[in-house]
Design a protein around this motif. Structure first.
Motif, PDB file in Angstrom:
ATOM      1  N   VAL A  13       1.139  79.678 -82.045  1.00 38.02           N
ATOM      2  CA  VAL A  13       0.350  80.480 -81.111  1.00 38.02           C
ATOM      3  C   VAL A  13      -1.038  79.870 -80.975  1.00 38.02           C
ATOM      4  O   VAL A  13      -1.687  79.558 -81.979  1.00 38.02           O
ATOM      5  CB  VAL A  13       0.241  81.945 -81.583  1.00 38.02           C
ATOM      6  N   GLU A  14      -1.480  79.696 -79.736  1.00 40.26           N
ATOM      7  CA  GLU A  14      -2.820  79.193 -79.451  1.00 40.26           C
ATOM      8  C   GLU A  14      -3.538  80.182 -78.543  1.00 40.26           C
ATOM      9  O   GLU A  14      -2.956  80.730 -77.607  1.00 40.26           O
ATOM     10  CB  GLU A  14      -2.768  77.815 -78.780  1.00 40.26           C
ATOM     11  N   LEU A  15      -4.816  80.394 -78.820  1.00 39.18           N
ATOM     12  CA  LEU A  15      -5.667  81.255 -77.988  1.00 39.18           C
ATOM     13  C   LEU A  15      -6.465  80.381 -77.042  1.00 39.18           C
ATOM     14  O   LEU A  15      -7.092  79.404 -77.458  1.00 39.18           O
ATOM     15  CB  LEU A  15      -6.596  82.073 -78.881  1.00 39.18           C
ATOM     16  N   THR A  16      -6.445  80.703 -75.754  1.00 37.68           N
ATOM     17  CA  THR A  16      -7.143  79.903 -74.761  1.00 37.68           C
ATOM     18  C   THR A  16      -7.962  80.800 -73.845  1.00 37.68           C
ATOM     19  O   THR A  16      -7.616  81.967 -73.626  1.00 37.68           O
ATOM     20  CB  THR A  16      -6.141  79.066 -73.938  1.00 37.68           C
ATOM     21  N   GLY A  17      -9.060  80.246 -73.314  1.00 37.56           N
ATOM     22  CA  GLY A  17      -9.997  81.055 -72.541  1.00 37.56           C
ATOM     23  C   GLY A  17      -9.554  81.366 -71.131  1.00 37.56           C
ATOM     24  O   GLY A  17      -9.879  82.422 -70.595  1.00 37.56           O
ATOM     25  N   ASP A  18      -8.824  80.455 -70.476  1.00 37.45           N
ATOM     26  CA  ASP A  18      -8.368  80.702 -69.107  1.00 37.45           C
ATOM     27  C   ASP A  18      -7.087  79.929 -68.865  1.00 37.45           C
ATOM     28  O   ASP A  18      -6.521  79.324 -69.780  1.00 37.45           O
ATOM     29  CB  ASP A  18      -9.443  80.326 -68.077  1.00 37.45           C
ATOM     30  N   LEU A  19      -6.644  79.938 -67.610  1.00 33.84           N
ATOM     31  CA  LEU A  19      -5.363  79.336 -67.271  1.00 33.84           C
ATOM     32  C   LEU A  19      -5.510  77.983 -66.590  1.00 33.84           C
ATOM     33  O   LEU A  19      -4.586  77.530 -65.904  1.00 33.84           O
ATOM     34  CB  LEU A  19      -4.562  80.288 -66.362  1.00 33.84           C
ATOM     35  N   THR A  69     -14.604  89.414 -72.217  1.00 33.80           N
ATOM     36  CA  THR A  69     -13.988  88.396 -71.374  1.00 33.80           C
ATOM     37  C   THR A  69     -12.476  88.412 -71.589  1.00 33.80           C
ATOM     38  O   THR A  69     -11.988  88.770 -72.673  1.00 33.80           O
ATOM     39  CB  THR A  69     -14.522  86.988 -71.700  1.00 33.80           C
ATOM     40  N   LYS A  70     -11.752  88.008 -70.562  1.00 34.72           N
ATOM     41  CA  LYS A  70     -10.302  87.974 -70.639  1.00 34.72           C
ATOM     42  C   LYS A  70      -9.851  86.647 -71.229  1.00 34.72           C
ATOM     43  O   LYS A  70     -10.345  85.586 -70.850  1.00 34.72           O
ATOM     44  CB  LYS A  70      -9.691  88.143 -69.242  1.00 34.72           C
ATOM     45  N   VAL A  71      -8.932  86.693 -72.171  1.00 36.58           N
ATOM     46  CA  VAL A  71      -8.391  85.483 -72.802  1.00 36.58           C
ATOM     47  C   VAL A  71      -6.873  85.518 -72.688  1.00 36.58           C
ATOM     48  O   VAL A  71      -6.281  86.544 -72.357  1.00 36.58           O
ATOM     49  CB  VAL A  71      -8.828  85.366 -74.276  1.00 36.58           C
ATOM     50  N   TYR A  72      -6.253  84.385 -72.994  1.00 35.14           N
ATOM     51  CA  TYR A  72      -4.810  84.246 -72.831  1.00 35.14           C
ATOM     52  C   TYR A  72      -4.202  83.651 -74.106  1.00 35.14           C
ATOM     53  O   TYR A  72      -4.894  83.027 -74.911  1.00 35.14           O
ATOM     54  CB  TYR A  72      -4.484  83.351 -71.630  1.00 35.14           C
ATOM     55  N   ILE A  73      -2.918  83.866 -74.259  1.00 40.86           N
ATOM     56  CA  ILE A  73      -2.179  83.376 -75.425  1.00 40.86           C
ATOM     57  C   ILE A  73      -1.151  82.350 -74.954  1.00 40.86           C
ATOM     58  O   ILE A  73      -0.393  82.603 -74.012  1.00 40.86           O
ATOM     59  CB  ILE A  73      -1.481  84.535 -76.161  1.00 40.86           C
ATOM     60  N   TYR A 122      -5.289  74.208 -71.011  1.00 44.85           N
ATOM     61  CA  TYR A 122      -3.931  74.022 -71.518  1.00 44.85           C
ATOM     62  C   TYR A 122      -3.810  72.694 -72.253  1.00 44.85           C
ATOM     63  O   TYR A 122      -3.193  72.621 -73.333  1.00 44.85           O
ATOM     64  CB  TYR A 122      -2.930  74.080 -70.368  1.00 44.85           C
ATOM     65  N   LEU A 123      -4.420  71.638 -71.704  1.00 47.09           N
ATOM     66  CA  LEU A 123      -4.387  70.348 -72.376  1.00 47.09           C
ATOM     67  C   LEU A 123      -5.126  70.402 -73.715  1.00 47.09           C
ATOM     68  O   LEU A 123      -4.704  69.779 -74.694  1.00 47.09           O
ATOM     69  CB  LEU A 123      -5.001  69.273 -71.473  1.00 47.09           C
ATOM     70  N   SER A 124      -6.222  71.166 -73.773  1.00 44.01           N
ATOM     71  CA  SER A 124      -6.944  71.313 -75.038  1.00 44.01           C
ATOM     72  C   SER A 124      -6.078  72.022 -76.067  1.00 44.01           C
ATOM     73  O   SER A 124      -6.026  71.626 -77.243  1.00 44.01           O
ATOM     74  CB  SER A 124      -8.249  72.083 -74.811  1.00 44.01           C
ATOM     75  N   ALA A 125      -5.381  73.088 -75.632  1.00 42.34           N
ATOM     76  CA  ALA A 125      -4.481  73.801 -76.546  1.00 42.34           C
ATOM     77  C   ALA A 125      -3.325  72.903 -76.977  1.00 42.34           C
ATOM     78  O   ALA A 125      -2.895  72.937 -78.137  1.00 42.34           O
ATOM     79  CB  ALA A 125      -3.954  75.075 -75.878  1.00 42.34           C
ATOM     80  N   LEU A 126      -2.829  72.086 -76.047  1.00 39.52           N
ATOM     81  CA  LEU A 126      -1.745  71.172 -76.380  1.00 39.52           C
ATOM     82  C   LEU A 126      -2.204  70.128 -77.394  1.00 39.52           C
ATOM     83  O   LEU A 126      -1.457  69.769 -78.309  1.00 39.52           O
ATOM     84  CB  LEU A 126      -1.233  70.492 -75.105  1.00 39.52           C
ATOM     85  N   MET A 133      -8.334  91.255 -74.472  1.00 36.22           N
ATOM     86  CA  MET A 133      -9.754  91.077 -74.199  1.00 36.22           C
ATOM     87  C   MET A 133     -10.466  90.593 -75.459  1.00 36.22           C
ATOM     88  O   MET A 133     -10.126  90.975 -76.572  1.00 36.22           O
ATOM     89  CB  MET A 133     -10.371  92.400 -73.729  1.00 36.22           C
ATOM     90  N   SER A 134     -11.468  89.737 -75.254  1.00 40.75           N
ATOM     91  CA  SER A 134     -12.237  89.203 -76.363  1.00 40.75           C
ATOM     92  C   SER A 134     -13.714  89.489 -76.124  1.00 40.75           C
ATOM     93  O   SER A 134     -14.202  89.380 -74.988  1.00 40.75           O
ATOM     94  CB  SER A 134     -12.012  87.695 -76.497  1.00 40.75           C
ATOM     95  N   ALA A 135     -14.430  89.871 -77.200  1.00 44.08           N
ATOM     96  CA  ALA A 135     -15.860  90.159 -77.093  1.00 44.08           C
ATOM     97  C   ALA A 135     -16.655  88.922 -77.480  1.00 44.08           C
ATOM     98  O   ALA A 135     -16.256  88.129 -78.336  1.00 44.08           O
ATOM     99  CB  ALA A 135     -16.229  91.327 -78.001  1.00 44.08           C
TER     100      ALA A 135
END
Length: 290
Positions: free
Chosen positions: A30-36, A13-17, A41-45, A1-3
């Protein structure tokens, strides 16, 4: 969880790795992303490619975000194939998906997910961090994983340096700034910055012990298995070492017991020769190759 911010009344809010693992060097990103979603995903890529370079092949499971990103890139290449040069088309990323409901086909990245997720859930607990603080913790965990010794760097008996994933990323071992030990300090007495360092130290303590245990082959000492030899580079199990600090040395002599079985060895380290039992010695993989 991220504040969303620090202090009371913050929105959680829930975040993903997102974890990238190199098949050749075992390096981890490792990249932190806001949703699935596919766009995230393309932004993280794109962030990954900007810092690590564009990969030729990407292997993943059949997650909707991965498949959606593949379809979107495929549509772009198809719609713009006339305007793109032939060389650019040949440099396109090749996506490979494992069979559905077969996670064991992705054992290499599943091991990376386990290394991070298993201990991260235990050190965070109910701790609520901001997006920046959580990203700082994840990047430092990435540095910890990429500092692990893989094999001896050379066959020189005077060389005590191991080969690490960091060598392939920056050309040398990954180190960190010195920091006070906060492991035994109550979190209520720490500032936000000190709390982040405490999380990193807790992760290092748990994960490094697990990694060193995996390097050892546990068996009943009833005969000489010849798993260790003079001149082998080994990692020593030591307590209270700071994060990213591995104590390495080369074996100089063995001391057999009354039954003729070797259970103790002398090891030459950077600070001198120490004597350790085999249970405190972790040989690096592929130590006999070369």
């Amino acid at each position: 969880m991220s504040a969303s911010r620090q202090g009371r009344g913050c929105k959680l809010t829930k975040v993903y790795i997102l974890i990238f693992v190199c098949f050749a060097t075992k390096a981890v990103h490792v990249e932190l992303t806001g949703d699935l979603t596919s766009n995230n995903y393309l932004s993280a890529l794109r962030r990954f490619i900007s810092r690590r370079g564009k990969p030729k092949h990407i292997y993943s499971d059949n997650g909707t975000s991965f498949v959606g990103a593949y379809n979107e890139i495929g549509r772009f290449i198809k719609d713009n194939c006339n305007s793109l040069s032939e060389n650019l088309a040949q440099e396109n990323i090749n996506f490979h998906f494992i069979p559905p409901q077969a996670p064991h086909f992705g054992g290499l990245w599943e091991a990376g997910v386990k290394s991070i997720k298993y201990h991260l859930r235990r050190i965070l607990g109910n701790c609520n961090l901001t997006y920046e603080e959580l990203n700082t913790v994840l990047v430092q965990i990435e540095g910890v994983l990429n500092s692990r010794p893989l094999t001896p760097l050379s066959t020189d008996p005077d060389d005590l340096l191991p080969l690490t994933p960091g060598h392939f990323l920056i050309g040398r071992p990954i180190t960190s700034l010195p920091s006070q030990n906060y492991e035994e300090v109550p979190s209520s007495r720490l500032s936000r910055y000190q709390r982040i360092q405490q999380l990193r130290q807790h992760f290092w303590r748990r994960w490094s012990k697990e990694y060193l245990s995996e390097l050892q082959q546990r068996s009943k000492w009833r005969s000489n298995a010849d798993t260790l030899g003079t001149g082998d580079l080994v990692v020593l199990k030591e307590d209270n070492l700071p994060p990213l600090k591995w104590r390495l040395g080369r074996i100089t002599a063995f001391h057999p017991g009354a039954d003729g079985i070797n259970r103790v060895a002398d090891i030459r380290t950077a600070t001198g020769i120490v004597r350790r039992p085999f249970c405190k010695i972790c040989p690096l993989p592929n130590n006999k190759e070369g």
